[in-house]
Write a protein that holds these residues in place. Structure first.
Motif, PDB file in Angstrom:
ATOM      1  N   LEU A  63      -3.506   0.657  -4.128  1.00  0.00           N
ATOM      2  CA  LEU A  63      -3.032   1.365  -2.996  1.00  0.00           C
ATOM      3  C   LEU A  63      -4.061   2.382  -2.186  1.00  0.00           C
ATOM      4  N   ASP A  64      -4.600   3.025  -3.033  1.00  0.00           N
ATOM      5  CA  ASP A  64      -5.537   3.900  -2.391  1.00  0.00           C
ATOM      6  C   ASP A  64      -6.403   3.349  -1.556  1.00  0.00           C
ATOM      7  N   HIS A  65      -6.995   2.100  -1.912  1.00  0.00           N
ATOM      8  CA  HIS A  65      -8.166   1.399  -0.942  1.00  0.00           C
ATOM      9  C   HIS A  65      -7.257   0.980   0.364  1.00  0.00           C
ATOM     10  N   ALA A  66      -6.284   0.430  -0.022  1.00  0.00           N
ATOM     11  CA  ALA A  66      -5.497  -0.224   1.145  1.00  0.00           C
ATOM     12  C   ALA A  66      -5.009   0.893   2.066  1.00  0.00           C
ATOM     13  N   MET A  67      -4.742   2.082   1.581  1.00  0.00           N
ATOM     14  CA  MET A  67      -4.265   3.108   2.682  1.00  0.00           C
ATOM     15  C   MET A  67      -5.369   3.743   3.352  1.00  0.00           C
TER      16      MET A  67
END
Length: 110
Positions: A63-67
């Motif tokens: 999620l951190d990478h996607a955001m």
């Protein structure tokens, strides 16, 4: 990254958090709000470490990478270029369609 991918990751993390920690999150808000997503990521990483659940940390990282994923500059086009191209396409006159020859008057009546 497409919004649908962010939403899928957020939904998966939501389910894991609910099952492993009892925490309920808002998946749609998590997929669009970077501040909320960052807080959920922080919480998930903390609980992954405390409870020994590496799967939580993995999905938090996703999620951190996607955001924080940014579209490559080549994929973006300035709005002025897009507008100019649209105007040029409209400015080219369309060729008139041929009209079949028909008699001008029927039966000699005007």
């Amino acid at each position: 990254m497409p919004d649908s991918d962010k939403l899928a990751i957020a939904a998966h993390l939501h389910v894991l958090l609910r099952r492993k920690t009892g925490r309920v999150t808002d998946t749609e808000w998590m997929a669009v709000n970077a501040d909320y997503a960052a807080e959920v990521v922080r919480f998930a990483r903390q609980r992954a470490q405390e409870d020994g659940v590496p799967e939580l940390a993995d999905w938090a990282d996703r999620l951190d990478h996607a955001m924080h994923a940014v579209a490559p500059p080549a994929a973006r086009r300035p709005l002025l270029d897009v507008a100019t191209q649209a105007v040029r396409q409209r400015a080219v006159p369309a060729a008139p369609e041929p009209v079949p020859e028909a008699p001008r008057y029927v039966g000699g009546i005007r």
